[in-house]
Design a protein around this motif. Structure first.
Motif, PDB file in Angstrom:
ATOM      1  N   HIS A 171       0.859  -1.195   0.016  1.00  0.00           N
ATOM      2  CA  HIS A 171      -0.254   0.183  -0.150  1.00  0.00           C
ATOM      3  C   HIS A 171       0.933   1.234   0.137  1.00  0.00           C
ATOM      4  CE1 HIS A 171      -3.424  -2.686   0.474  1.00  0.00           C
ATOM      5  NE2 HIS A 171      -2.661  -3.155   1.297  1.00  0.00           N
ATOM      6  N   LYS A 212       2.256   4.222  -1.902  1.00  0.00           N
ATOM      7  CA  LYS A 212       1.738   4.915  -3.402  1.00  0.00           C
ATOM      8  C   LYS A 212       3.022   5.103  -4.014  1.00  0.00           C
ATOM      9  CE  LYS A 212      -2.356   5.137  -1.743  1.00  0.00           C
ATOM     10  NZ  LYS A 212      -2.380   4.707  -0.284  1.00  0.00           N
ATOM     11  N   VAL A 263      -7.241   1.483  -8.809  1.00  0.00           N
ATOM     12  CA  VAL A 263      -7.988   1.300  -7.535  1.00  0.00           C
ATOM     13  C   VAL A 263      -7.608   0.195  -6.840  1.00  0.00           C
ATOM     14  CG1 VAL A 263     -10.221   0.925  -6.337  1.00  0.00           C
ATOM     15  CG2 VAL A 263      -9.969   2.733  -8.187  1.00  0.00           C
ATOM     16  N   CYS A 264      -7.049   0.218  -5.585  1.00  0.00           N
ATOM     17  CA  CYS A 264      -6.553  -0.987  -4.794  1.00  0.00           C
ATOM     18  C   CYS A 264      -7.691  -1.853  -4.442  1.00  0.00           C
ATOM     19  CB  CYS A 264      -5.499  -0.582  -3.833  1.00  0.00           C
ATOM     20  SG  CYS A 264      -4.642  -2.088  -2.965  1.00  0.00           S
ATOM     21  N   CYS A 322      -7.600  -2.388  -1.115  1.00  0.00           N
ATOM     22  CA  CYS A 322      -8.186  -1.833  -0.001  1.00  0.00           C
ATOM     23  C   CYS A 322      -8.888  -0.531  -0.196  1.00  0.00           C
ATOM     24  CB  CYS A 322      -6.708  -1.033   0.702  1.00  0.00           C
ATOM     25  SG  CYS A 322      -5.951   0.006   0.122  1.00  0.00           S
ATOM     26  N   GLY A 323      -9.273   0.086  -1.320  1.00  0.00           N
ATOM     27  CA  GLY A 323     -10.051   1.176  -1.503  1.00  0.00           C
ATOM     28  C   GLY A 323      -9.538   2.411  -1.840  1.00  0.00           C
ATOM     29  N   GLU A 324      -8.393   2.213  -1.632  1.00  0.00           N
ATOM     30  CA  GLU A 324      -7.353   3.712  -1.973  1.00  0.00           C
ATOM     31  C   GLU A 324      -6.899   3.547  -3.677  1.00  0.00           C
ATOM     32  OE1 GLU A 324      -4.378   4.818   0.947  1.00  0.00           O
ATOM     33  OE2 GLU A 324      -5.795   4.242   2.529  1.00  0.00           O
ATOM     34  N   ILE A 325      -6.113   4.636  -3.800  1.00  0.00           N
ATOM     35  CA  ILE A 325      -6.047   4.840  -5.204  1.00  0.00           C
ATOM     36  C   ILE A 325      -4.355   4.804  -5.334  1.00  0.00           C
ATOM     37  CG2 ILE A 325      -5.837   6.312  -7.286  1.00  0.00           C
ATOM     38  CD1 ILE A 325      -8.681   6.824  -6.544  1.00  0.00           C
ATOM     39  N   CYS A 385      -1.925   2.366  -5.001  1.00  0.00           N
ATOM     40  CA  CYS A 385      -1.012   1.407  -4.159  1.00  0.00           C
ATOM     41  C   CYS A 385      -0.238   0.619  -5.335  1.00  0.00           C
ATOM     42  CB  CYS A 385      -1.886   0.742  -3.330  1.00  0.00           C
ATOM     43  SG  CYS A 385      -2.848   1.579  -2.059  1.00  0.00           S
TER      44      CYS A 385
END
Length: 283
Positions: free
Chosen positions: A155, A157, A165-166, A168-171, A173
């Protein structure tokens, strides 16, 4: 000293083996696809324990973040496991148990166990498989963090993952660009599809693999500068594949930092590191 039943619970495979204090694998108990649910995993590990002769020591190197009792706290790649136990309640109290992150276990396995000077060195490991994890041994001590979730390398960046989009919901990663699951999705494959990305036509595979290699090399450079390690190792199904060569060619740092190398224990990295942790905790 008797052997430890080492369990490597990954996103794709569940491996079990009896490992001795000298890192020798005394007996491979089994390798099966990762069970679809936590109750199935409980049964699989219990069956391996029975097949191994009910050893007194159990070490679990797990891809998900687990608590000390074996309950899964978080596993974005297999959310059905979250909140569930992966070990029989009966184990608690009758079996000495050590649970740690699988990539942390791999870092332990890569760390030298010889002279005190060697033991005080720094080892950093990145595991690239269904997901991406990391581990570090600094000054002879495994870096675990406040909640046992340190080194969530997947995770970080990185520029090459920009816009992706990962799980985990984040962008952005690393895991969104270079994990096995990410590569499958980029190529329109489901988790159930059996395929070898390296057997695909170059026009299809190369853009995906090149982006993945760029992302991994960027993350490795960050880790190298943060830790100034004596060794930087890569493991995992994808990490040991030809993807490694693509990443190594792209890795550049200044200051004479060591280049990444394939893990010396290969696919057994988490098993051996888990066993080392078990013996260390029980000594």
């Amino acid at each position: 000293m008797s052997a430890v039943l080492a369990v490597d619970l990954g996103g794709t495979w569940l491996r079990t083996a009896l490992v001795g204090p000298d890192d020798a694998i005394h007996r491979r108990i089994g390798t099966i696809p990762t069970p679809p649910s936590a109750p199935d995993c409980v049964r699989a590990i219990a069956a391996a324990w029975e097949a191994a002769g009910r050893p007194a020591r159990l070490a679990v190197a797990a891809a998900p973040h687990c608590d000390a009792a074996g309950r899964v706290i978080r596993w974005p790649n297999r959310p059905a496991y979250e909140g569930e136990a992966i070990l029989l309640p009966d184990f608690l109290g009758q079996v000495d148990i050590r649970i740690l992150d699988d990539a942390a276990a791999a870092a332990l396995a890569a760390h030298p166990m010889g002279t005190p000077d060697k033991a005080r060195e720094t080892t950093v490991t990145m595991a690239i498989g269904t997901g991406i994890g990391g581990g570090a041994v600094v000054g002879g001590r495994l870096l675990t963090g406040r909640r046992g979730a340190a080194m969530a390398v997947g995770h970080i960046k990185v520029p090459a993952a920009s816009g992706l989009v990962c799980a985990c919901g984040e962008i952005g990663c690393l895991q969104a660009a270079a994990s096995g699951r990410a590569l499958r999705r980029m190529l329109g494959k489901s988790d159930a599809d059996a395929f070898d990305i390296f057997a695909l036509p170059a026009s299809i595979r190369d853009p995906v693999l090149n982006r993945a290699a760029d992302a991994v090399a960027e993350a490795l450079a960050i880790l190298a500068r943060l830790f100034d390690p004596h060794r930087l190792t890569i493991c995992g199904g994808l990490g040991l594949s030809p993807l490694f060569d693509l990443c190594a060619k792209r890795f550049t740092t200044s200051g004479g930092l060591p280049p990444p190398v394939r893990h010396p224990h290969g696919v057994d990295a988490a098993l051996i590191g888990g066993a080392r942790a078990g013996f260390r905790a029980l000594a």
